[in-house]
Design an enzyme around this catalytic site. Structure first.
Site, PDB file in Angstrom:
ATOM      1  N   ASP A  46     167.165 -52.045 -45.914  1.00  0.00           N
ATOM      2  CA  ASP A  46     166.535 -53.343 -46.170  1.00  0.00           C
ATOM      3  C   ASP A  46     165.505 -53.220 -47.294  1.00  0.00           C
ATOM      4  O   ASP A  46     164.959 -54.217 -47.763  1.00  0.00           O
ATOM      5  CB  ASP A  46     165.931 -53.957 -44.892  1.00  0.00           C
ATOM      6  CG  ASP A  46     164.841 -53.101 -44.278  1.00  0.00           C
ATOM      7  OD1 ASP A  46     164.643 -51.950 -44.724  1.00  0.00           O
ATOM      8  OD2 ASP A  46     164.178 -53.584 -43.333  1.00  0.00           O
ATOM      9  N   SER A  47     165.302 -52.001 -47.795  1.00  0.00           N
ATOM     10  CA  SER A  47     164.522 -51.822 -49.025  1.00  0.00           C
ATOM     11  C   SER A  47     165.164 -52.592 -50.175  1.00  0.00           C
ATOM     12  O   SER A  47     164.529 -52.801 -51.208  1.00  0.00           O
ATOM     13  CB  SER A  47     164.416 -50.332 -49.377  1.00  0.00           C
ATOM     14  OG  SER A  47     165.701 -49.730 -49.386  1.00  0.00           O
TER      15      SER A  47
ATOM     16  N   ASP B  18     171.116 -51.464 -42.528  1.00  0.00           N
ATOM     17  CA  ASP B  18     169.858 -51.749 -41.822  1.00  0.00           C
ATOM     18  C   ASP B  18     169.921 -53.105 -41.135  1.00  0.00           C
ATOM     19  O   ASP B  18     170.413 -54.086 -41.709  1.00  0.00           O
ATOM     20  CB  ASP B  18     168.711 -51.823 -42.845  1.00  0.00           C
ATOM     21  CG  ASP B  18     167.721 -50.698 -42.671  1.00  0.00           C
ATOM     22  OD1 ASP B  18     167.621 -50.124 -41.561  1.00  0.00           O
ATOM     23  OD2 ASP B  18     167.044 -50.380 -43.658  1.00  0.00           O
TER      24      ASP B  18
ATOM     25  N   LYS C 149     171.213 -49.412 -38.564  1.00  0.00           N
ATOM     26  CA  LYS C 149     169.948 -48.685 -38.369  1.00  0.00           C
ATOM     27  C   LYS C 149     168.897 -49.664 -37.868  1.00  0.00           C
ATOM     28  O   LYS C 149     168.850 -50.810 -38.340  1.00  0.00           O
ATOM     29  CB  LYS C 149     169.473 -48.028 -39.675  1.00  0.00           C
ATOM     30  CG  LYS C 149     168.112 -47.327 -39.520  1.00  0.00           C
ATOM     31  CD  LYS C 149     167.793 -46.395 -40.656  1.00  0.00           C
ATOM     32  CE  LYS C 149     167.232 -47.065 -41.888  1.00  0.00           C
ATOM     33  NZ  LYS C 149     165.992 -47.849 -41.677  1.00  0.00           N
TER      34      LYS C 149
ATOM     35  N   GLU D  75     164.599 -49.817 -36.848  1.00  0.00           N
ATOM     36  CA  GLU D  75     163.294 -49.149 -36.802  1.00  0.00           C
ATOM     37  C   GLU D  75     162.899 -49.090 -35.334  1.00  0.00           C
ATOM     38  O   GLU D  75     162.808 -50.124 -34.662  1.00  0.00           O
ATOM     39  CB  GLU D  75     162.280 -49.907 -37.652  1.00  0.00           C
ATOM     40  CG  GLU D  75     162.653 -49.831 -39.122  1.00  0.00           C
ATOM     41  CD  GLU D  75     161.610 -50.414 -40.056  1.00  0.00           C
ATOM     42  OE1 GLU D  75     160.476 -50.710 -39.612  1.00  0.00           O
ATOM     43  OE2 GLU D  75     161.924 -50.563 -41.246  1.00  0.00           O
TER      44      GLU D  75
ATOM     45  N   GLU E  50     160.278 -40.962 -41.283  1.00  0.00           N
ATOM     46  CA  GLU E  50     159.656 -41.342 -42.563  1.00  0.00           C
ATOM     47  C   GLU E  50     158.148 -41.120 -42.535  1.00  0.00           C
ATOM     48  O   GLU E  50     157.461 -41.504 -41.574  1.00  0.00           O
ATOM     49  CB  GLU E  50     159.951 -42.826 -42.865  1.00  0.00           C
ATOM     50  CG  GLU E  50     159.287 -43.286 -44.164  1.00  0.00           C
ATOM     51  CD  GLU E  50     159.830 -44.583 -44.729  1.00  0.00           C
ATOM     52  OE1 GLU E  50     160.763 -45.178 -44.134  1.00  0.00           O
ATOM     53  OE2 GLU E  50     159.304 -45.006 -45.783  1.00  0.00           O
TER      54      GLU E  50
HETATM   55  O1  KIV Z   1     165.353 -49.434 -46.133  1.00  0.00           O
HETATM   56  C1  KIV Z   1     165.480 -48.261 -46.513  1.00  0.00           C
HETATM   57  O2  KIV Z   1     165.866 -47.994 -47.651  1.00  0.00           O
HETATM   58  C2  KIV Z   1     165.177 -47.188 -45.556  1.00  0.00           C
HETATM   59  C3  KIV Z   1     165.251 -45.787 -46.055  1.00  0.00           C
HETATM   60  C4  KIV Z   1     164.356 -45.508 -47.151  1.00  0.00           C
HETATM   61  C5  KIV Z   1     165.175 -44.805 -44.956  1.00  0.00           C
HETATM   62  O3  KIV Z   1     164.908 -47.460 -44.436  1.00  0.00           O
END
Ligand code: KIV
Length: 276
Positions: free
Chosen positions: A51-52, A90, A120, A122, A189
């Site tokens: 989600d970055s 994510d 994924k 959190e 992280e």
């Molecule tokens: O959103 C993301 O890119 C991440 C990674 C950097 C682990 O969660």
């Protein structure tokens, strides 16, 4: 027609990632677009549609505004262009915290609409139950502990966790809970090396570190950070390229030549056929 061949290679599975615990380091990078996924697929075991993407591609200040639709669109692009690496997507803020039933519905939507093999989340202490609910119903899940970017509103900033011993113990407990709930690997992280090593030694699934030392079973970085696309990167990023410099040089070359009428030249021009 797609520019990306589906190829005949088999994708890495969550079970294969799990089997790498304590073995050959697991290579992971983020991917959001088809052309980048096609390049990264050759070298990576796992591509994370993180989600970055909200910050890296869409210019958001953090990941809070990222939606299911954004994750699905980018997940589809990455799946079309890759054929070897495991692709995990994510779950964005708000898509899984409310209840495990909502989490399940959104996880299924991501898997069905993108074709990715895993999601994924959190994973604070309250999310372990949700991970168990998903994994028991056939959804492979990656956990994510330590610095949790989706907690930015509660923390006030992106903050490394585990510097104090009580906080370190919480992060270790969160990782244990995610693994016990069935996560096939856990992203760790922004924690100190000692904490990363304690987690890695203490859980039976691989740890994937980002800003968490070499003491993890694998590593992940945001691809654009390690390619040098941004002026600023966090301390834990090593730059393996200078994409920003390369792009700036190329664009300067183009603009100089357009202004000088040196582009396009004969090689880039169509000419009408002469009548016989
Ligand atoms: O959103 C993301 O890119 C991440 C990674 C950097 C682990 O969660």
């Amino acid at each position: 027609m797609s520019a990306y061949s589906s190829g005949s290679a088999k994708r890495t599975t969550p079970q294969q990632i799990l089997a790498r615990k304590g073995g050959e380091p697991i290579v992971c990078l983020t991917a959001y677009t088809a052309p980048m996924a096609a390049i990264l697929d050759e070298a990576c075991d796992l591509l994370l549609v993180g989600d970055s993407v909200g910050m890296v591609v869409h210019g958001l200040p953090n990941t809070i505004g990222v939606t299911m639709e954004m994750m699905i669109l980018h997940g589809q692009a990455v799946m079309r262009a890759s054929h070897r690496a495991l692709v995990a997507v994510d779950m964005p803020f708000g898509a899984y915290e409310g209840s495990k039933e909502v989490a399940y519905a959104n996880a299924i939507r991501i898997l069905k609409e993108t074709g990715a093999q895993a999601v994924k989340v959190e994973s604070g202490p309250e999310i372990a139950e949700t991970i168990a609910y998903l994994t028991r119903r056939g959804v492979p899940v990656m956990g994510h502990v330590g610095l949790r970017p989706q907690a930015v509103l509660m923390e006030g900033a992106f903050r490394a966790r585990g510097k104090r011993s009580d906080e370190a113990a919480c992060v270790v407990a969160e990782a244990r809970a995610a693994a016990a709930a069935g996560a096939f690997c856990v992203v760790v992280e922004g924690v100190a090396e000692a904490v990363a090593r304690e987690i890695t030694a203490g859980i039976p699934v691989p740890t994937i570190g980002i800003g968490a030392s070499a003491g993890c079973d694998g590593q992940i970085l945001v691809t654009e950070d390690m390619l040098g696309l941004f002026e600023w990167t966090p301390k834990f990023v090593r730059r393996y390229g200078d994409l920003r410099g390369e792009i700036a040089r190329a664009v300067r070359g183009y603009s100089d030549e357009v202004r000088a009428r040196a582009f396009p030249g004969a090689a880039e021009t169509y000419f009408a056929r002469q009548k016989a």
